[in-house]
Design a protein around this motif. Structure first.
Motif, PDB file in Angstrom:
ATOM      1  N   VAL A 187       0.852  -1.196   0.000  1.00  0.00           N
ATOM      2  CA  VAL A 187       0.000   0.000   0.000  1.00  0.00           C
ATOM      3  C   VAL A 187       0.880   1.236   0.000  1.00  0.00           C
ATOM      4  N   ILE A 188       0.370   2.317  -0.544  1.00  0.00           N
ATOM      5  CA  ILE A 188       1.173   3.532  -0.636  1.00  0.00           C
ATOM      6  C   ILE A 188       1.155   4.323   0.675  1.00  0.00           C
ATOM      7  N   CYS A 189       0.182   4.056   1.548  1.00  0.00           N
ATOM      8  CA  CYS A 189       0.074   4.802   2.796  1.00  0.00           C
ATOM      9  C   CYS A 189      -0.050   3.880   4.017  1.00  0.00           C
ATOM     10  N   PRO A 190       0.945   3.015   4.262  1.00  0.00           N
ATOM     11  CA  PRO A 190       0.857   2.157   5.447  1.00  0.00           C
ATOM     12  C   PRO A 190       0.893   2.941   6.751  1.00  0.00           C
ATOM     13  N   SER A 226      -5.398   8.795   1.526  1.00  0.00           N
ATOM     14  CA  SER A 226      -4.585   7.755   0.898  1.00  0.00           C
ATOM     15  C   SER A 226      -5.014   7.531  -0.556  1.00  0.00           C
ATOM     16  N   TYR A 227      -6.316   7.626  -0.817  1.00  0.00           N
ATOM     17  CA  TYR A 227      -6.804   7.490  -2.193  1.00  0.00           C
ATOM     18  C   TYR A 227      -6.213   8.579  -3.080  1.00  0.00           C
ATOM     19  N   MET A 228      -6.222   9.820  -2.583  1.00  0.00           N
ATOM     20  CA  MET A 228      -5.680  10.926  -3.367  1.00  0.00           C
ATOM     21  C   MET A 228      -4.159  10.836  -3.478  1.00  0.00           C
ATOM     22  N   THR A 229      -3.523  10.294  -2.446  1.00  0.00           N
ATOM     23  CA  THR A 229      -2.067  10.120  -2.502  1.00  0.00           C
ATOM     24  C   THR A 229      -1.686   9.108  -3.569  1.00  0.00           C
ATOM     25  N   ARG A 230      -2.398   7.992  -3.626  1.00  0.00           N
ATOM     26  CA  ARG A 230      -2.116   6.997  -4.663  1.00  0.00           C
ATOM     27  C   ARG A 230      -2.358   7.594  -6.056  1.00  0.00           C
ATOM     28  N   LYS A 231      -3.422   8.361  -6.192  1.00  0.00           N
ATOM     29  CA  LYS A 231      -3.715   9.014  -7.471  1.00  0.00           C
ATOM     30  C   LYS A 231      -2.578   9.940  -7.864  1.00  0.00           C
ATOM     31  N   TRP A 232      -2.004  10.634  -6.889  1.00  0.00           N
ATOM     32  CA  TRP A 232      -0.883  11.542  -7.144  1.00  0.00           C
ATOM     33  C   TRP A 232       0.320  10.762  -7.648  1.00  0.00           C
ATOM     34  N   TYR A 233       0.635   9.638  -7.003  1.00  0.00           N
ATOM     35  CA  TYR A 233       1.777   8.822  -7.408  1.00  0.00           C
ATOM     36  C   TYR A 233       1.566   8.221  -8.800  1.00  0.00           C
ATOM     37  N   VAL A 234       0.353   7.761  -9.088  1.00  0.00           N
ATOM     38  CA  VAL A 234       0.063   7.178 -10.398  1.00  0.00           C
ATOM     39  C   VAL A 234       0.269   8.217 -11.494  1.00  0.00           C
ATOM     40  N   ASP A 239       5.811   4.198 -13.861  1.00  0.00           N
ATOM     41  CA  ASP A 239       6.122   2.829 -13.450  1.00  0.00           C
ATOM     42  C   ASP A 239       5.565   2.501 -12.064  1.00  0.00           C
ATOM     43  N   PHE A 240       4.586   3.277 -11.601  1.00  0.00           N
ATOM     44  CA  PHE A 240       4.019   2.985 -10.287  1.00  0.00           C
ATOM     45  C   PHE A 240       3.360   1.607 -10.306  1.00  0.00           C
ATOM     46  N   PRO A 241       3.701   0.738  -9.342  1.00  0.00           N
ATOM     47  CA  PRO A 241       3.172  -0.640  -9.355  1.00  0.00           C
ATOM     48  C   PRO A 241       1.647  -0.664  -9.210  1.00  0.00           C
ATOM     49  N   LYS A 242       0.980  -1.325 -10.140  1.00  0.00           N
ATOM     50  CA  LYS A 242      -0.480  -1.373 -10.114  1.00  0.00           C
ATOM     51  C   LYS A 242      -1.024  -2.185  -8.948  1.00  0.00           C
ATOM     52  N   ASN A 243      -0.203  -3.102  -8.435  1.00  0.00           N
ATOM     53  CA  ASN A 243      -0.669  -3.951  -7.333  1.00  0.00           C
ATOM     54  C   ASN A 243      -0.627  -3.240  -5.985  1.00  0.00           C
ATOM     55  N   ILE A 248      -5.313  -0.305   2.480  1.00  0.00           N
ATOM     56  CA  ILE A 248      -5.621  -1.634   3.012  1.00  0.00           C
ATOM     57  C   ILE A 248      -5.045  -2.680   2.066  1.00  0.00           C
ATOM     58  N   PRO A 249      -4.050  -3.458   2.486  1.00  0.00           N
ATOM     59  CA  PRO A 249      -3.411  -4.420   1.589  1.00  0.00           C
ATOM     60  C   PRO A 249      -4.409  -5.344   0.890  1.00  0.00           C
ATOM     61  N   TYR A 250      -4.228  -5.468  -0.428  1.00  0.00           N
ATOM     62  CA  TYR A 250      -5.003  -6.357  -1.286  1.00  0.00           C
ATOM     63  C   TYR A 250      -6.483  -5.957  -1.461  1.00  0.00           C
ATOM     64  N   VAL A 251      -6.918  -4.931  -0.755  1.00  0.00           N
ATOM     65  CA  VAL A 251      -8.339  -4.579  -0.757  1.00  0.00           C
ATOM     66  C   VAL A 251      -8.577  -3.217  -1.381  1.00  0.00           C
ATOM     67  N   PHE A 252      -7.953  -2.166  -0.809  1.00  0.00           N
ATOM     68  CA  PHE A 252      -8.195  -0.799  -1.273  1.00  0.00           C
ATOM     69  C   PHE A 252      -6.926   0.030  -1.127  1.00  0.00           C
TER      70      PHE A 252
END
Length: 252
Positions: A187-190, A226-234, A239-243, A248-252
């Motif tokens: 996850v990008i925001c553990p 965290s949602y907006m942070t992931r969007k920022w990194y993408v 090459d941001f990892p899609k997984n 929340i690991p594996y979920v959101f």
């Protein structure tokens, strides 16, 4: 304010004023989450760096010291204002609100002040409301020891991942990198995940509706952030990892 399904897990509200304060706390923290989703970010970390015209900047160390110091002092002062009562639950709660963490990244002064007031208000309200609840019938299910375990996990997990972020860049280096290590591979925001655990630990220890409102509202805010942070990194890294999920690991 009591949610029927959780009646066995909470103290009764000690007064109508506490109920009103609980509702306000829930609405305010939930609003912060909605504001994140519509792009009205609190200006710290990358959202401060990418908006150089938003106001006066302070260093991450200074900003986050301002964030947490009033809340830390509120927790420390509670040992003198509300001396020993023989209530283990209350003692654990007072200890739980006095931790401060290291952080890296710029912070806009206006957001620093707002967040500082918010953390102080949460710390003070949790302590005062629990003090007012002393003497009321205990909830049917005692969660304070579960809360102690969750708090320990949350506080060390949050510190560990903040420390990874602080070491990600060399001194005076401003280039952003994709974090690695720990749960950053999932996850990008553990650090937000573990902060959420800390707030739920406050609820488990205190078991007041106010603590529940703070935990629920903080979860909404940090999940939105965290949602907006992931969007920022993408958007920034091809090459941001899609997984890698948001929080929340594996979920959101």
């Amino acid at each position: 304010m009591k949610i029927p399904v959780l009646e066995k897990f909470m103290f009764d509200e000690p007064s109508i004023w506490v109920t009103a304060a609980t509702v306000v706390a829930l609405i305010f923290t939930a609003y912060l989450g909605l504001a994140e989703l519509i792009g009205n970010h609190l200006q710290y970390s990358k959202f401060a760096t990418s908006n150089s015209d938003q106001g006066i900047k302070v260093s991450g160390r200074t900003g986050f010291l301002i964030f947490y110091t009033p809340a830390f002092l509120a927790g420390l002062l509670s040992f003198f204002v509300f001396p020993a009562t023989g209530d283990l639950r209350f003692l654990l709660l007072k200890f739980a609100v006095i931790f401060v963490h290291k952080y890296s990244g710029d912070v806009i002064l206006g957001s620093t002040i707002l967040i500082s007031i918010s953390y102080f208000s949460i710390a003070a309200c949790l302590i005062v409301v629990h003090y007012l609840s002393l003497g009321l019938p205990e909830p049917s299910f005692d969660l304070k020891y579960i809360g102690l375990i969750v708090f320990t996990l949350g506080i060390f997990g949050n510190f560990y991942h903040h420390n990874l972020l602080a070491k990600l860049r060399k001194p005076n280096e401003k280039v952003y990198k994709i974090p690695q290590g720990g749960l950053f591979n999932l996850v990008i925001c553990p650090h937000y995940l573990f902060e959420i655990l800390v707030f739920w630990a406050f609820y488990f220890i205190s078991q007041t509706p106010m603590a529940f409102a703070c935990a629920f509202g903080d979860s909404i805010y940090l999940i939105s952030r965290s949602y907006m942070t992931r969007k920022w990194y993408v958007n920034k890294f091809e090459d941001f990892p899609k997984n890698v999920k948001c929080v929340i690991p594996y979920v959101f």
